[in-house]
Design an enzyme around this catalytic site. Structure first.
Site, PDB file in Angstrom:
ATOM      1  NE  ARG A  98      -3.522  -2.720   0.745  1.00 19.28           N
ATOM      2  CZ  ARG A  98      -4.519  -3.176  -0.001  1.00 19.28           C
ATOM      3  NH1 ARG A  98      -4.882  -2.494  -1.069  1.00 19.28           N
ATOM      4  NH2 ARG A  98      -5.146  -4.296   0.318  1.00 19.28           N
ATOM      5  CG  ASP A 150     -12.802  -9.750  -3.012  1.00 20.48           C
ATOM      6  OD1 ASP A 150     -12.449 -10.868  -2.593  1.00 20.48           O
ATOM      7  OD2 ASP A 150     -12.671  -8.708  -2.364  1.00 20.48           O
TER       8      ASP A 150
END
Length: 354
Positions: A75, A130
């Protein structure tokens, strides 16, 4: 456009099986076309820091079968600010990187838009287990994650059968219940509990009680993490209290992200990687590669992000009113088709599971 001479490739956000296959495809096809490839390590933060090395044919050997990402992921709060984007652009200038293939989810694509606006053309490849990118029918890693869930829950079912229990299993999918829906069919689950479709628990409990009277010993219920942090555990308690059937809760968590990618994910990743290189060579920028039927098609990455926000209910009224009517119609059609398919899968689960 002058012939592009050097491109970069990075992975960002959550890892997904098949990312390595995409890196391999990008590297091999680019080299075949006479383009140098720079591997950018640790996502956008690595781009800011200059954590970069040139990739050759042999650097991507024996990675198509490996899970995770050889370029790693991280990140980057720094990249979320325009100053950080400009630092990343300066790094590209320093290394002679003329375009970047970015592999990841919606956050990765937002970064690609910013970097393109700063002057470095980017192409996005959807990599997330996902399957929560609205513009594509499937994302890299989705098929592998589902197969992992099926393998693990098959094992849980053995214990459920032995002890005559119900097992509530939480699978990943913060903004999309696709893993829960499709694995529920493959596992013969009683129901899939996802936020996109309301669940009639009176009906579910009645089905379970009736099936138990008919001799059924084990029950599986799949719920998506998008329902909330403690939802699955509370659901197992509610089911036991209302049905009288002993119930347990299991959270599969990040184990779903790991493991060797399936054939389907390896092929999809390879197709998308090759299509991304072709787009950059053709002078295209700010696009995302999408699976539609059997074809890989390009969609403007800003339109893809907007469609995604529409699907997830995050599009503001002001943003919606600013979209041209023809584009808004197409976005709504994509979202409606996805929801209709989910409703269909839910119908199947409800009507064939005892």
């Amino acid at each position: 456009m002058n012939k592009i001479k050097r491109i970069g490739v990075l992975t960002s956000g959550g890892d997904a099986p098949g990312m390595n296959a995409a890196i391999r495809a990008v590297t091999r096809l680019a080299i075949y076309k006479g383009i140098e490839v720079m591997g950018i390590y640790n996502g956008y933060q690595g781009l800011i820091d200059g954590n970069i090395k040139q990739l050759h044919d042999r650097d991507v050997s024996f990675i198509i079968n490996r899970g995770g990402t050889m370029l790693y992921s991280a990140r980057s709060t720094e990249f979320r600010e325009w100053e950080g984007v400009l630092k990343a652009k300066a790094t590209c200038d320093k290394y002679g990187i003329e375009g970047i293939v970015t592999i990841g989810g919606d956050g990765t694509f937002r970064g690609a838009v910013d970097l393109t606006n700063a002057g470095i053309p980017c192409i996005g490849i959807p990599g997330t287990i996902d399957n929560d990118i609205a513009s594509t029918e499937a994302t890299i890693g989705f098929d592998t994650a589902m197969n992992t869930v099926v393998d693990l829950v098959d094992k849980l079912r053995d214990t459920s059968e032995s002890h005559s229990r119900c097992t509530v299993v939480e699978v990943m999918g913060r903004d999309a219940g696709d893993i829960a829906l499709q694995t529920s069919i493959a596992l013969g689950a009683v129901t899939a509990v996802i936020k996109e479709i309301p669940t009639d628990f009176d009906h579910v409990i009645e089905k379970m009680i009736t099936a138990r009277k008919g001799g059924k010993r084990n029950f599986i219920i799949i719920t998506s993490e998008g329902m909330g942090k403690d939802y699955g555990e509370e659901l197992s308690k509610m089911i036991e209290a209302r049905s009288g059937i002993e119930s347990r809760f299991a959270r599969l968590a990040h184990i779903q992200r790991g493991g060797a990618p399936t054939l389907r994910d390896r092929v999809l990743a390879t197709q998308m990687g090759c299509a991304a290189v072709e787009s950059l060579v053709a002078g295209q920028m700010k696009q995302v590669m999408c699976l539609r039927g059997n074809n890989i098609v390009a969609m403007d990455i800003f339109d893809a992000l907007t469609t995604d926000k529409l699907m997830k209910g995050k599009l503001t009224r002001e943003e919606e009113e600013a979209i041209p009517p023809n584009k808004l119609y197409e976005m709504k059609r994509i979202v409606a088709d996805k929801q209709e398919y989910k409703n269909y899968l839910n119908y199947i689960i409800d009507h064939i599971t005892l």
